[in-house]
Design an enzyme around this catalytic site. Sequence first.
Site, PDB file in Angstrom:
ATOM      1  N   HIS A 155      35.441  61.265 -25.472  1.00 18.07           N
ATOM      2  CA  HIS A 155      36.975  60.749 -25.210  1.00 18.07           C
ATOM      3  C   HIS A 155      36.684  60.294 -27.096  1.00 18.07           C
ATOM      4  O   HIS A 155      37.786  60.049 -27.453  1.00 18.07           O
ATOM      5  CB  HIS A 155      37.807  59.914 -24.716  1.00 18.07           C
ATOM      6  N   ASP A 363      39.194  56.579 -34.698  1.00 17.87           N
ATOM      7  CA  ASP A 363      39.729  57.225 -33.428  1.00 17.87           C
ATOM      8  C   ASP A 363      39.839  58.397 -32.345  1.00 17.87           C
ATOM      9  O   ASP A 363      39.761  59.298 -33.849  1.00 17.87           O
ATOM     10  CB  ASP A 363      41.366  57.105 -33.263  1.00 17.87           C
TER      11      ASP A 363
HETATM   12  P1  ADQ Z   1      41.892  53.943 -26.395  1.00 21.84           P
HETATM   13  O1  ADQ Z   1      41.122  53.861 -27.167  1.00 21.84           O
HETATM   14  O2  ADQ Z   1      42.122  53.438 -24.916  1.00 21.84           O
HETATM   15  O3  ADQ Z   1      40.632  55.331 -26.017  1.00 21.84           O
HETATM   16  P2  ADQ Z   1      44.493  54.807 -27.136  1.00 21.84           P
HETATM   17  O4  ADQ Z   1      44.567  56.740 -27.277  1.00 21.84           O
HETATM   18  O5  ADQ Z   1      44.611  54.545 -28.005  1.00 21.84           O
HETATM   19  O6  ADQ Z   1      43.036  54.325 -26.821  1.00 21.84           O
HETATM   20  O7  ADQ Z   1      45.266  55.255 -25.833  1.00 21.84           O
HETATM   21  C1  ADQ Z   1      45.874  53.441 -25.569  1.00 21.84           C
HETATM   22  C2  ADQ Z   1      46.742  53.692 -24.360  1.00 21.84           C
HETATM   23  O8  ADQ Z   1      46.894  52.594 -23.654  1.00 21.84           O
HETATM   24  C3  ADQ Z   1      47.899  54.118 -24.566  1.00 21.84           C
HETATM   25  O9  ADQ Z   1      48.803  55.415 -23.372  1.00 21.84           O
HETATM   26  C4  ADQ Z   1      48.782  53.165 -24.891  1.00 21.84           C
HETATM   27  O10 ADQ Z   1      50.661  53.721 -24.616  1.00 21.84           O
HETATM   28  C5  ADQ Z   1      47.969  51.989 -23.972  1.00 21.84           C
HETATM   29  N1  ADQ Z   1      48.542  50.447 -24.563  1.00 21.84           N
HETATM   30  C6  ADQ Z   1      48.534  49.951 -25.601  1.00 21.84           C
HETATM   31  N2  ADQ Z   1      48.554  49.089 -25.584  1.00 21.84           N
HETATM   32  C7  ADQ Z   1      49.393  48.615 -24.848  1.00 21.84           C
HETATM   33  C8  ADQ Z   1      50.719  47.957 -24.433  1.00 21.84           C
HETATM   34  N3  ADQ Z   1      50.240  46.636 -24.896  1.00 21.84           N
HETATM   35  N4  ADQ Z   1      50.666  47.704 -23.136  1.00 21.84           N
HETATM   36  C9  ADQ Z   1      50.797  48.946 -22.067  1.00 21.84           C
HETATM   37  N5  ADQ Z   1      50.000  50.433 -22.418  1.00 21.84           N
HETATM   38  C10 ADQ Z   1      49.594  49.859 -24.013  1.00 21.84           C
HETATM   39  C11 ADQ Z   1      40.236  56.504 -25.782  1.00 21.84           C
HETATM   40  C12 ADQ Z   1      39.820  56.851 -27.387  1.00 21.84           C
HETATM   41  C13 ADQ Z   1      41.297  57.206 -28.174  1.00 21.84           C
HETATM   42  C14 ADQ Z   1      41.249  58.375 -27.168  1.00 21.84           C
HETATM   43  C15 ADQ Z   1      42.118  58.439 -25.482  1.00 21.84           C
HETATM   44  C16 ADQ Z   1      41.672  59.324 -24.821  1.00 21.84           C
HETATM   45  O11 ADQ Z   1      39.316  55.516 -27.873  1.00 21.84           O
HETATM   46  O12 ADQ Z   1      40.664  57.935 -28.944  1.00 21.84           O
HETATM   47  O13 ADQ Z   1      42.905  59.206 -27.433  1.00 21.84           O
HETATM   48  O14 ADQ Z   1      40.587  57.574 -24.694  1.00 21.84           O
HETATM   49  O15 ADQ Z   1      41.261  60.275 -24.311  1.00 21.84           O
END
Ligand code: ADQ
Length: 455
Positions: A155, A363
């Site tokens: 990921h 990311d």
């Molecule tokens: P993450 O680093 O956790 O995941 P991301 O892809 O940005 O990052 O996903 C975060 C999720 O958490 C999103 O669905 C977002 O809506 C939710 N989220 C964040 N802040 C929030 C808040 N305050 N309230 C509610 N929800 C919140 C890892 C990798 C990423 C990759 C994903 C999936 O680092 O690059 O996209 O896995 O493969």
Amino acid sequence: MSRLIVISNRVQAPSADSNGAQGGLAVALTAALREADGIWFGWSGETGETGDLAFTTYDGVTSATIDLPEQDVDEYYNGYANRTLWPLFHYRLGLTEFERDFQGGYERVNRTFGEKIGPHLRPDDLIWVHDYHLIPLGWVLRQQGLKNRLGFFLHIPWPPTPLLTALPEHRRLVEALFAYDVVGFQTREWLETFHDYVRNQMGGSVGEDDTVTVGGRTITAIACPIGIDAEAFIASANSLNAAATHARMMTSSIGRSMIVGVDRLDYSKGLEERFNGYQRYLETRPDAHTNVYLLQIAPPSRAAVQSYRDIRATLDALSGRINGAFADIDWVPLRYVNQGFPREILAGIYRAARVGLVTPLRDGMNLVAKEYVAAQDPDDPGVLILSRFAGAAEQMEQALLVNPYSADDLADAIEQALVMSREERIARWRPMFGNVRREDVIWWRKRFTAMLAQP
Ligand code: ADQ
């Protein structure tokens, strides 16, 4: 039909506690598990002696978890996963900690996973392992004699070869990947950096049909970008809760344009640099600046790790300084909120924002960029400002792509977004929306599992 077995550090199967509130990944995988009579294995998140797997079935999906002793949690999870691999794979060599104990804990927990899960696998199961916590697991299962089709999806980014070779056991880690039949990366870029390692460090070769060969072993390595549960997110953006949140945001904005950032509080997300870029905007556009504000939502994560406590303290201080320097008696330039919100509320916030500011330093993908686009009003969409170092940039080239390290670049992009005509906003948004819908999380899961099912 083969069963699908999912193995990841944490299990996000539906449970009585989740109240139907699941992330996109969990929704896609649980739908597949339900159809294929599968099981989702992982760590319970609890500390305790590792006993037998605890099986539960809820809403048609079976999950099986184990507890881990405190030392394992420290060395495997807080240690090797979050203090070694996470920073290294996000190009942060300076934050990477190299401790033999961490690596020992990592291998030990991967062996524990293998020992506990192995006996529950059937010969025709398709097995899909997720993320950097469990790279060696495929190898552990092969040592037990497992002949099944085995897939792995990363990921997060795959680091450039010179960075990866800073890890003392880099070769061992990459060799373990060759136990899998299919290895998936988020983007072409990470796939190509993997190819580079294979060629230059292992003397391997890359075939035209997505194959990679080292010694006598050939595996399939693909770029398979993850998406969001787009239809569900669009429905959330059109829900009553989202509409109420939208109205609440509009009232509190009193005609000012909102810029929004939503991130886990993590140094890879570029929050400090984002605040600096916003500060540069405020400093250099004094005529325009009181017409906007930035809402940054950032729930804390991984608080057991020092670098996460450091970034939190840095942001507390920086947000205070920005507000101290620029706020007026009736205007606060930065609203900084350290909590999470349910999906419908988030969708309403995204829709009310004129600009979505998604500027990670690195990311794997970044799903917030896709959620922001999915939540927009088609007749009056906002503008996505996106880091060129997020995996999502490969699919979202109509965003305003920025260098997240450059405060000037960020300030310019904020200005450009705020003055952009409606025609241009629509012209940029439409193809991104098309992509978010087409290449959603269901598409991603089907693409990977179809590859895995090929003999
Ligand atoms: P993450 O680093 O956790 O995941 P991301 O892809 O940005 O990052 O996903 C975060 C999720 O958490 C999103 O669905 C977002 O809506 C939710 N989220 C964040 N802040 C929030 C808040 N305050 N309230 C509610 N929800 C919140 C890892 C990798 C990423 C990759 C994903 C999936 O680092 O690059 O996209 O896995 O493969």
